[in-house]
Scaffold this active site. Structure first.
Site, mmCIF file in Angstrom:
data_model
loop_
_atom_site.group_PDB
_atom_site.id
_atom_site.type_symbol
_atom_site.label_atom_id
_atom_site.label_comp_id
_atom_site.label_asym_id
_atom_site.label_seq_id
_atom_site.Cartn_x
_atom_site.Cartn_y
_atom_site.Cartn_z
ATOM 1 N N TYR A 150 2.653 6.312 11.625
ATOM 2 C CA TYR A 150 2.961 4.945 12.062
ATOM 3 C C TYR A 150 3.913 4.200 11.132
ATOM 4 O O TYR A 150 4.303 3.084 11.408
ATOM 5 C CB TYR A 150 1.675 4.133 12.218
ATOM 6 N N ARG B 47 0.871 -1.180 0.000
ATOM 7 C CA ARG B 47 0.000 0.000 0.000
ATOM 8 C C ARG B 47 0.907 1.229 0.000
ATOM 9 O O ARG B 47 1.489 1.556 1.024
ATOM 10 C CB ARG B 47 -0.886 -0.020 1.245
ATOM 11 N N HIS C 261 -3.961 4.714 4.180
ATOM 12 C CA HIS C 261 -5.076 3.784 4.046
ATOM 13 C C HIS C 261 -6.169 4.358 3.149
ATOM 14 O O HIS C 261 -6.706 3.691 2.278
ATOM 15 C CB HIS C 261 -5.641 3.470 5.433
HETATM 16 C C1 LIG Z 1 -15.484 -5.115 10.690
HETATM 17 C C2 LIG Z 1 -14.631 -3.916 10.477
HETATM 18 N N1 LIG Z 1 -13.813 -3.525 11.468
HETATM 19 C C3 LIG Z 1 -13.042 -2.428 11.324
HETATM 20 C C4 LIG Z 1 -13.094 -1.699 10.169
HETATM 21 C C5 LIG Z 1 -12.235 -0.449 10.016
HETATM 22 N N2 LIG Z 1 -11.256 -0.680 8.976
HETATM 23 C C6 LIG Z 1 -11.461 -0.257 7.715
HETATM 24 S S1 LIG Z 1 -10.276 -0.752 6.694
HETATM 25 C C7 LIG Z 1 -9.421 -1.522 7.921
HETATM 26 C C8 LIG Z 1 -8.151 -2.236 7.604
HETATM 27 C C9 LIG Z 1 -8.326 -3.265 6.542
HETATM 28 O O1 LIG Z 1 -7.102 -3.810 6.208
HETATM 29 P P1 LIG Z 1 -6.944 -4.927 5.097
HETATM 30 O O2 LIG Z 1 -8.007 -5.959 5.257
HETATM 31 O O3 LIG Z 1 -5.554 -5.403 5.137
HETATM 32 O O4 LIG Z 1 -7.252 -4.172 3.724
HETATM 33 P P2 LIG Z 1 -6.450 -2.972 3.061
HETATM 34 O O5 LIG Z 1 -7.093 -1.710 3.556
HETATM 35 O O6 LIG Z 1 -5.034 -3.063 3.461
HETATM 36 O O7 LIG Z 1 -6.671 -3.126 1.611
HETATM 37 C C10 LIG Z 1 -10.087 -1.368 9.135
HETATM 38 C C11 LIG Z 1 -9.610 -1.861 10.430
HETATM 39 C C12 LIG Z 1 -13.964 -2.133 9.169
HETATM 40 N N3 LIG Z 1 -14.091 -1.487 8.009
HETATM 41 N N4 LIG Z 1 -14.733 -3.232 9.350
#
Ligand SMILES: Cc1ncc(C[n+]2csc(CCOP(=O)(O)OP(=O)(O)O)c2C)c(N)n1
Lengths: 408, 324
Positions: free
Chosen positions: A309, A296, A300
């Site tokens: 971080y 990434r 985010h």
């Molecule tokens: C059930 C849930 N918990 C928390 C969140 C908040 N949240 C949004 S994206 C994220 C991280 C997701 O990381 P990853 O699955 O690795 O996907 P990436 O964003 O790296 O593509 C979090 C914690 C959420 N969207 N849904």
């Protein structure tokens, strides 16, 4: 009786069986080696060499298709960059894109058949465009305006595009995984040749729905392709804090399915792994979990500042592995794209984005009041009909009721 | 006295309690070194270390489930759910485990914990970053539910919640996370759970609100005053336990009640409040009890101002109730 069976098993297997299944001869417990060495068993598969060369015998993409995928990767990148800018200018509310992950997103989607459903996470806008979502429609979604297919119901970047068999994006992580399994299962029940592709980040592998989805698919050999975009981060949490496993691909073993680990910045490798996984699923050999190792490159989302971080030095090595540069080098190596072609194609993509944005911004910024109640149920209930009248009266009496802030 | 916003007050309460009691631990997604996506746990990781400020894998059921085990074993966990909208994967742990542990073990066990979560709309967050799920939890016996509207209350209520013997859901009004500022005492102080606050005395209508909607109600009540309507405004602060005496006292005085919340109307907490007022103040009532709420839809993106019970809609209800 039970004891007898047990002893027979012990005799047959040397060291006791597992639920009656024959187990191979193994050294005694204490001397057994660690069960597996994931970095050996799940090597990172790459097709594209650094200099752009590739073993052409491994390619199943016609040259023309490859160039058009390159064009889409570039469009995807420029779109992301532009939308991040527009968010900073306050013209759109939020953006989440795929900078650095385009090869994973597009390589996987391109390897599926037209009739295959795509169950996206929230970074797969490139796949929606590949499936024919008009750019102008996508921009209407970002604006939530009167041209928005989602009627202004969803946050930006949460598109659904049924005409392209692109399911509806949800923020809650991992919910799409068992859903994709259900769709693949349904297709098999109906006798259709349809294999769903489901994307998720590596963070999603911690969620209950990941386990449930893969377990169901493994148990019933459901035709489905799981693509884990391992981009290293789940907001601020690094991949080491999601799993103690060495790879994400090895998780497939626990679900009795095949796992693959590919270079996620190599469009050709992602394409090839997905193509083979689809073929196996279609042949009744069950699901595959493909870990695409990528990065990434940005925060985010536009709500996030990664400097809090993540040391910038961590990102640097990945710039050399930029999936667009790598495919470009390959196209140059094969004489399919000149610098002039590349410049022209970028200019065209920029112009397309600008024109689409102009069109989208010209539409009325809000869908009509009744859209608020549309689609809660197939037909509105009496409560909703009453509430719509209540809202109309309130907005007519005092237009401030339709503004978020007094000055706004 | 320092001036703080709601996030700073929450942060200060966590730090105060973590210094006082080594059993208090914080866990959740991104709460560690990063300090949480809203920065509510900022600096705690540096001060208390990774054992007490724990970044968990991404799984709300896991966060609450492990918090149960920690609480049973004597820690005082304060799990964070990043957005109230993402609490649902933990629903089984909350409804069937956290809420019932004391009851089902005949009081042999308990799992006190405080589940902090930002809730509510008005931040352009669409339906997965805007919901107000308080009613689900008030409806679950065994859980307490607290919703502060300002920094002073946020700190005092959070400290009380952490010291409370029961599990508490602590919903923080993210729309006013930074906008609501006020003086907050240094060090420890408690605001007991179950005490509403009369934030404006008045004689004609009782207005009941909590969290972010208290601010809308406050504005509506001020505008009403300019128009010659004298309203009394209650900030409930704690929804379970509920300060039913404060409500009863006020409605007996005014004879009229308007309830404001941003969750959908059907089965929202306003329905329960309305029933209670009707049961207890029937003979004092001079107008129908009126609810000004979010509509019976998922939380929308573009039309969120229309969806939210903002001051103009509340004012309209006040006028109608006064004229009844
Ligand atoms: C059930 C849930 N918990 C928390 C969140 C908040 N949240 C949004 S994206 C994220 C991280 C997701 O990381 P990853 O699955 O690795 O996907 P990436 O964003 O790296 O593509 C979090 C914690 C959420 N969207 N849904």
């Amino acid at each position: 009786m039970r004891r007898e069976i047990h002893q027979n098993l012990v005799k047959r297997n040397g060291h006791g069986g597992q639920n009656g299944h024959a187990m191979p001869e193994l050294p005694p417990f204490a001397q057994r080696p660690a069960p597996h060495r994931p970095e050996k068993e799940f090597p990172l598969e790459t097709v594209l060499a650094d200099d752009g060369s590739a073993d052409l015998s491994r390619l199943h993409l016609p040259a023309e298709r490859l160039v058009s995928l390159y064009r889409l990767m570039v469009l995807n990148r420029l779109l992301d960059e532009r939308m991040i800018q527009l968010q900073r200018q306050g013209r759109i509310g939020f953006y989440i894109g795929s900078i650095g992950e385009e090869a994973t997103v597009l390589g996987a989607a391109a390897a599926m058949a037209d009739q295959d459903w795509i169950f996206p996470c929230y970074r797969e806008h490139g796949a929606a465009l590949l499936r024919g979502l008009p750019l102008q429609r996508f921009l209407c979604d970002l604006l939530g305006n009167s041209g928005d297919l989602m009627l202004g119901h969803q946050m930006p970047c949460h598109e659904a595009f049924a005409a392209g068999r692109f399911a509806s994006i949800s923020s809650p992580i991992a919910t799409q995984i068992p859903q994709a399994v259900g769709a693949g299962w349904a297709a098999r029940i109906k006798g259709d040749d349809m294999v769903p592709l489901v994307y998720f980040g590596e963070g999603a592998t911690s969620a209950n729905d990941f386990h449930t989805g893969l377990n169901f698919a493994g148990v019933r050999k459901v035709p489905v392709v799981f693509v884990c975009r391992n981009n290293g981060w789940a907001i601020s949490v690094p991949r080491e804090r999601q799993t103690a496993a060495v790879t994400f691909a090895e998780k497939a073993l626990g679900y009795g399915m095949r796992g693959e680990r590919v270079d996620g910045n190599d469009l050709l490798a992602v394409y090839e792994a997905t193509r083979l996984a689809r073929a196996r699923a279609h042949a009744g050999e069950g699901p595959t979990l493909i870990e695409c190792v990528t990065y990434r490159m940005e925060g985010h989302s536009t709500s996030d500042d990664p400097r809090a971080y993540r040391a910038p030095e961590l990102v640097e090595p990945w710039r050399k592995k930029d999936p667009i540069l790598r495919l470009k080098a390959h196209l140059a190596w094969r004489g399919l794209l000149s610098e002039a072609d590349d410049a022209a194609l970028r200019e065209q993509a920029q112009a397309e984005i600008l024109a689409a944005m102009r069109e989208a911004e010209a539409l009325p910024p809000k869908p009509p009041l009744e859209s608020l109640f549309q689609g809660v149920y197939a037909e509105p209930l009496w409560q909703q009909r009453e509430q719509l009248e209540e809202l109309r009266a309130a907005v007519d009496a005092d237009p401030r009721a339709a503004r978020l802030r007094e000055e706004g | 006295m320092p001036t703080m916003n709601v996030i700073q007050a929450v942060n200060d309460a966590l730090r105060t309690e973590m210094r006082r009691d080594a059993n208090v631990v914080v866990l959740g997604e991104d709460v560690g070194r990063f300090g949480g996506v809203f920065r509510a746990t900022q600096g705690l990781h540096d001060e208390f270390g990774a054992d007490r400020v724990i970044d968990t894998p991404l799984a709300e059921g896991g966060i609450i489930g492990t918090a149960v085990g920690m609480a049973l074993y004597g820690l005082r966990p304060v799990p964070e759910i990043q957005f109230a909208d993402f609490i649902f994967p933990a629903m089984d742990q909350l409804v069937n485990e956290v809420a019932k542990y004391r009851y089902r073990s005949g009081g042999q066990y308990a799992c006190p914990m405080v589940i902090r979560s930002p809730y509510g709309g008005g931040i352009r967050g669409g339906h997965y970053h805007s919901q107000s799920p308080e009613a689900h939890f008030i409806h679950t016996a065994g859980l307490k539910v607290v919703v502060p509207s300002n920094p002073y209350d946020a700190k005092g209520l959070l400290i009380s919640a952490i010291r409370d013997p029961d599990p508490v859901l602590f919903f923080e009004p993210k729309r006013v996370y930074r906008a609501a500022k006020g003086e907050v005492p240094e060090g420890e102080y408690e605001i007991p759970l179950g005490q509403a606050r009369v934030t404006r005395e008045g004689s004609q209508i009782t207005v009941i609100a909590w969290g972010a909607m208290w601010h809308e109600a406050d504005q509506a009540v001020r505008e009403a005053a300019e128009a010659g309507l004298d309203c009394e405004l209650l900030d409930l602060r704690s929804l379970q336990p509920l300060d039913v005496d404060a409500i009863e006292r006020s409605v007996r005085k005014t004879g009229r009640a308007v309830i404001v919340h941003e969750a959908p109307r059907t089965c929202g907490f306003g329905a329960e409040l309305s029933a209670l007022i009707q049961e207890r103040c029937f003979l004092s009532l001079e107008a129908p009890i009126t609810r000004v709420t979010g509509f019976d839809t998922p939380f929308p993106y573009t039309l969120e101002a229309e969806y939210l019970p903002r001051a103009p809609r509340i004012l309209r209800a006040l006028r109608e109730v006064a004229a009844f």
